[in-house]
Write a protein that holds these residues in place. Structure first.
Motif, mmCIF file in Angstrom:
data_model
loop_
_atom_site.group_PDB
_atom_site.id
_atom_site.type_symbol
_atom_site.label_atom_id
_atom_site.label_comp_id
_atom_site.label_asym_id
_atom_site.label_seq_id
_atom_site.Cartn_x
_atom_site.Cartn_y
_atom_site.Cartn_z
ATOM 1 N N ALA A 123 -87.367 -95.923 27.648
ATOM 2 C CA ALA A 123 -86.603 -96.275 28.849
ATOM 3 C C ALA A 123 -85.163 -95.768 28.790
ATOM 4 N N GLY A 124 -84.754 -95.165 27.669
ATOM 5 C CA GLY A 124 -83.405 -94.610 27.575
ATOM 6 C C GLY A 124 -82.533 -95.219 26.503
ATOM 7 N N GLY A 125 -83.040 -96.211 25.780
ATOM 8 C CA GLY A 125 -82.265 -96.833 24.705
ATOM 9 C C GLY A 125 -82.348 -96.023 23.424
ATOM 10 N N ASN A 126 -81.566 -96.447 22.447
ATOM 11 C CA ASN A 126 -81.550 -95.792 21.132
ATOM 12 C C ASN A 126 -81.667 -96.844 20.043
ATOM 13 N N ALA A 127 -82.512 -96.585 19.052
ATOM 14 C CA ALA A 127 -82.578 -97.450 17.876
ATOM 15 C C ALA A 127 -81.455 -97.024 16.941
ATOM 16 N N GLU A 157 -91.768 -103.047 21.006
ATOM 17 C CA GLU A 157 -90.760 -103.274 22.053
ATOM 18 C C GLU A 157 -89.618 -102.286 21.913
ATOM 19 N N SER A 158 -89.194 -102.024 20.690
ATOM 20 C CA SER A 158 -88.140 -101.039 20.448
ATOM 21 C C SER A 158 -88.562 -99.667 20.950
ATOM 22 N N GLY A 181 -74.452 -97.125 25.200
ATOM 23 C CA GLY A 181 -73.995 -97.517 23.878
ATOM 24 C C GLY A 181 -73.750 -98.996 23.672
ATOM 25 N N ASN A 182 -74.074 -99.841 24.650
ATOM 26 C CA ASN A 182 -73.924 -101.289 24.469
ATOM 27 C C ASN A 182 -75.012 -101.775 23.528
#
Length: 156
Positions: free
Chosen positions: A114-118, A107-108, A134-135
């Motif tokens: 999709a544009g998120g960051n771990a 999922e991560s 950054g949320n």
């Protein structure tokens, strides 16, 4: 009867965050309130400045009507500190610890595409992530043993 809640995210790019959170949560664009046919028509009833537009916000909902609605609103100031409230995205919690961790990692990885960051992995428990602005949010399992905050402490 418990109170229902909506969540609101402040942002600088409502369309960007709306696309990310629709992907992350499986949400859809919420229709404007009746009797309005469009968000622009609905917004016209408010005394907004000429600088305000429907593109300054996005309204999302769970297509099954179970989860809280999500409003994403453009604000002039940038994000400056850690969130005081964040979302936890839960994957199914059944199976062995290795199977649960594999689902968390998958999922991560989907949310990174999709544009998120771990940001940080709490091995076997959850992954702290950030949306495109950054949320912070966490990806974990539905188990009550999964941490529900970003400092790594476990809440039950």
């Amino acid at each position: 009867m418990a109170a229902r809640i909506d969540l609101t995210l402040d942002c600088t790019d409502a369309k960007l965050l709306a696309e990310f959170w629709k992907t992350a949560l499986g949400y859809v664009d919420e229709p404007p309130p009746a009797p309005f046919r469009t968000r622009e028509e609905w917004l016209a009833q408010f005394d907004l400045t000429e600088d305000d537009s429907a593109d300054d916000g996005a309204w999302l909902c769970d297509p099954d009507g179970i989860g809280p609605r999500l409003s994403i609103l453009k604000v002039p100031e940038p994000k400056t500190a850690k969130n005081r409230l964040h979302l936890d995205i839960r994957v199914p919690g059944h199976g062995s610890p290795e199977e649960r961790w594999a689902r968390i990692r998958a999922e991560s990885e989907r949310l990174i595409r999709a544009g998120g960051n771990a940001l940080k992995e709490f091995d076997g428990h959850h992954i702290l992530m950030a949306d495109p602005e950054g949320n912070e949010f966490c990806v974990g399992t539905t188990s009550r043993e999964t941490p529900s905050n970003t400092d790594g402490t476990i809440h039950s």
